[in-house]
Design an enzyme around this catalytic site. Structure first.
Site, PDB file in Angstrom:
ATOM      1  N   MET A 284       0.831  -1.197   0.000  1.00  0.00           N
ATOM      2  CA  MET A 284       0.000   0.000   0.000  1.00  0.00           C
ATOM      3  C   MET A 284       0.867   1.249   0.000  1.00  0.00           C
ATOM      4  O   MET A 284       1.700   1.424   0.887  1.00  0.00           O
ATOM      5  CB  MET A 284      -0.882  -0.009   1.255  1.00  0.00           C
ATOM      6  CG  MET A 284      -2.105  -0.873   1.120  1.00  0.00           C
ATOM      7  SD  MET A 284      -3.138  -0.715   2.575  1.00  0.00           S
ATOM      8  CE  MET A 284      -2.024  -1.322   3.816  1.00  0.00           C
TER       9      MET A 284
ATOM     10  N   CYS B 266      -5.166   0.106  -9.340  1.00  0.00           N
ATOM     11  CA  CYS B 266      -5.196   1.438  -8.733  1.00  0.00           C
ATOM     12  C   CYS B 266      -6.340   2.260  -9.319  1.00  0.00           C
ATOM     13  O   CYS B 266      -6.503   2.354 -10.538  1.00  0.00           O
ATOM     14  CB  CYS B 266      -3.872   2.169  -8.949  1.00  0.00           C
ATOM     15  SG  CYS B 266      -3.919   3.785  -8.156  1.00  0.00           S
TER      16      CYS B 266
ATOM     17  N   LYS C  80      -2.094  -7.643 -10.010  1.00  0.00           N
ATOM     18  CA  LYS C  80      -3.142  -7.354  -9.027  1.00  0.00           C
ATOM     19  C   LYS C  80      -4.268  -6.668  -9.779  1.00  0.00           C
ATOM     20  O   LYS C  80      -4.058  -5.639 -10.425  1.00  0.00           O
ATOM     21  CB  LYS C  80      -2.570  -6.421  -7.954  1.00  0.00           C
ATOM     22  CG  LYS C  80      -3.609  -5.725  -7.105  1.00  0.00           C
ATOM     23  CD  LYS C  80      -3.549  -6.181  -5.671  1.00  0.00           C
ATOM     24  CE  LYS C  80      -4.585  -5.529  -4.797  1.00  0.00           C
ATOM     25  NZ  LYS C  80      -4.307  -4.143  -4.486  1.00  0.00           N
TER      26      LYS C  80
ATOM     27  N   GLY D 214      -4.657  -5.574   3.569  1.00  0.00           N
ATOM     28  CA  GLY D 214      -4.208  -4.198   3.391  1.00  0.00           C
ATOM     29  C   GLY D 214      -4.412  -3.398   4.658  1.00  0.00           C
ATOM     30  O   GLY D 214      -3.659  -3.514   5.635  1.00  0.00           O
TER      31      GLY D 214
HETATM   32  C1  LIG Z   1      -3.581   4.180   1.194  1.00  0.00           C
HETATM   33  C2  LIG Z   1      -3.678   3.015   0.256  1.00  0.00           C
HETATM   34  C3  LIG Z   1      -2.634   2.751  -0.606  1.00  0.00           C
HETATM   35  C4  LIG Z   1      -2.709   1.654  -1.486  1.00  0.00           C
HETATM   36  N1  LIG Z   1      -1.656   1.407  -2.305  1.00  0.00           N
HETATM   37  C5  LIG Z   1      -1.681   0.305  -3.096  1.00  0.00           C
HETATM   38  C6  LIG Z   1      -0.559  -0.030  -3.909  1.00  0.00           C
HETATM   39  O1  LIG Z   1       0.477   0.654  -3.936  1.00  0.00           O
HETATM   40  N2  LIG Z   1      -0.655  -1.166  -4.663  1.00  0.00           N
HETATM   41  C7  LIG Z   1      -1.778  -1.959  -4.644  1.00  0.00           C
HETATM   42  O2  LIG Z   1      -1.808  -2.977  -5.316  1.00  0.00           O
HETATM   43  N3  LIG Z   1      -2.836  -1.646  -3.904  1.00  0.00           N
HETATM   44  C8  LIG Z   1      -2.809  -0.551  -3.126  1.00  0.00           C
HETATM   45  N4  LIG Z   1      -3.895  -0.263  -2.346  1.00  0.00           N
HETATM   46  C9  LIG Z   1      -5.062  -1.162  -2.351  1.00  0.00           C
HETATM   47  C10 LIG Z   1      -4.890  -2.261  -1.327  1.00  0.00           C
HETATM   48  O3  LIG Z   1      -3.790  -3.076  -1.649  1.00  0.00           O
HETATM   49  C11 LIG Z   1      -6.113  -3.162  -1.240  1.00  0.00           C
HETATM   50  O4  LIG Z   1      -6.353  -3.716  -2.503  1.00  0.00           O
HETATM   51  C12 LIG Z   1      -7.356  -2.421  -0.789  1.00  0.00           C
HETATM   52  O5  LIG Z   1      -7.075  -1.518   0.244  1.00  0.00           O
HETATM   53  C13 LIG Z   1      -8.421  -3.432  -0.305  1.00  0.00           C
HETATM   54  O6  LIG Z   1      -7.884  -4.278   0.681  1.00  0.00           O
HETATM   55  P1  LIG Z   1      -8.066  -4.014   2.260  1.00  0.00           P
HETATM   56  O7  LIG Z   1      -9.542  -3.904   2.475  1.00  0.00           O
HETATM   57  O8  LIG Z   1      -7.433  -5.215   2.915  1.00  0.00           O
HETATM   58  O9  LIG Z   1      -7.369  -2.728   2.582  1.00  0.00           O
HETATM   59  C14 LIG Z   1      -3.850   0.832  -1.491  1.00  0.00           C
HETATM   60  C15 LIG Z   1      -4.886   1.092  -0.604  1.00  0.00           C
HETATM   61  C16 LIG Z   1      -4.829   2.172   0.252  1.00  0.00           C
HETATM   62  C17 LIG Z   1      -5.978   2.435   1.177  1.00  0.00           C
END
Ligand SMILES: Cc1cc2nc3c(=O)[nH]c(=O)nc-3n(C[C@H](O)[C@H](O)[C@H](O)COP(=O)(O)O)c2cc1C
Length: 309
Positions: free
Chosen positions: A1, A87, A126, A211
């Protein structure tokens, strides 16, 4: 993230049981063009041997540049190059990178074929379920990826339009998994240890990608629920995490960017709003230390009161 899973945080997660590491995504245009950005990119791609397998995640909208940069990045020693197709940030997705790439599965297939041919390490991706509810093309996308050499797919079970909120459709992960011959990771709406098991059961996915639930609570990788981690332990980890960040980024910037982690480590003190709002203003280690001490004092007092009543 992006902005969270830097080297210090990933090391902590790995020590507590995470199975692999993904770096924060890096923009291949930045790598190709901006000299100024070189040191920032280098920090994002820093990793420890104990983190292996480690995936460098890249994004961009020009296929040739993605391939060229991936080829160069593999010399820095990652185990995997991961392509970000999820993204949803407007300036990224609407320029055709990240989730913007989901719109054209045939082109994605060609890109994966070029990446697989150019790299000596595995390429993974992803994805999201599609651009919006009217274009949930995840089966087409995952098929195109797999048929062209993708070694693993992580599925964030939301569309681009959903951003990071709203329900995640785990049944779509199950559908992809049932057709795939490569490992599938499930992602989205996993908040607790129970959610990890539920997602595995419901989707048969090969692994769960966590995440936001890990921010301030890396113990989720040890299968410990938030409530089981006492404030003392949380603050001890926050101190260590802060030390690693000031070591990596220097005292000033390290303290600044630790703020978003700090508030999450003291989730126990939800009712002490003032303390949380002061934590997000800390700019040096002494200020953090004094607030940590105050938090422990508040916690001690409230325990005492509970015992007396
Ligand atoms: C602040 C933030 C930054 C993120 N950066 C990335 C990233 O660099 N690469 C990516 O694949 N997903 C990124 N994501 C998405 C997360 O990997 C994930 O897919 C999404 O938050 C849903 O999962 P979660 O509910 O477990 O957070 C980001 C999410 C957030 C909130």
């Amino acid at each position: 993230m992006d902005g969270f899973t830097d080297w210090p945080f990933r090391v902590i997660c790995r020590e507590l049981g995470s199975a692999m590491s993904y770096t924060e995504f890096v923009n291949v245009d930045e790598i190709a063009h901006a000299r100024r950005a070189a040191s920032a990119v280098k920090l994002k791609l820093k990793f420890s041997e104990m983190e292996r397998p480690v995936a460098f995640q890249i994004y961009g909208h020009v296929d040739e540049r993605l391939v060229e940069t991936a080829r160069a990045l593999q010399d820095l020693g990652p185990d995997i190059i991961d392509l970000n197709l999820g993204c949803a940030i407007r300036k990224i997705a609407e320029r055709g990178a990240g989730a913007g790439m989901l719109k054209d599965p045939a082109r994605l297939g060609r890109l994966l074929a070029s990446l697989s041919a150019a790299l000596r390490i595995p390429v993974t991706a992803k994805i999201r379920l599609g651009w919006n509810d009217r274009s949930r093309n995840y089966l087409e996308v995952s098929k195109a990826l797999e048929e062209n050499g993708c070694a693993l797919i992580a599925v964030h079970a939301r569309t681009k339009e959903q951003g990071h909120s709203g329900p995640a459709d785990w049944s779509a992960i199950a559908e992809i998994k049932s057709r795939a011959r490569i490992p599938i990771l499930g992602n989205g709406n996993v908040h607790t240890v129970d959610d990890i098991e539920a997602m595995k059961q419901e989707t048969q996915c090969d692994g769960v990608m966590i995440g936001r639930a890990a921010i301030g609570h890396p113990w989720i990788f040890s299968r410990r629920e938030k409530e089981s981690v006492p404030l003392e332990e949380s603050i001890a980890m926050a101190r260590r995490h802060l030390g690693m960040m000031t070591g990596l980024y220097g005292p000033e910037f390290g303290c600044l960017i630790f703020r978003k982690h700090a508030v999450r480590y003291v989730h126990h003190l939800v009712s002490v709003g003032k303390l949380r709002s002061r934590l997000v203003l800390c700019s040096n280690v002494a200020e953090y230390e004094s607030l940590f001490a105050e938090a422990l004092k508040i916690e001690g007092k409230s325990k005492e009161m509970t015992r007396e009543s």
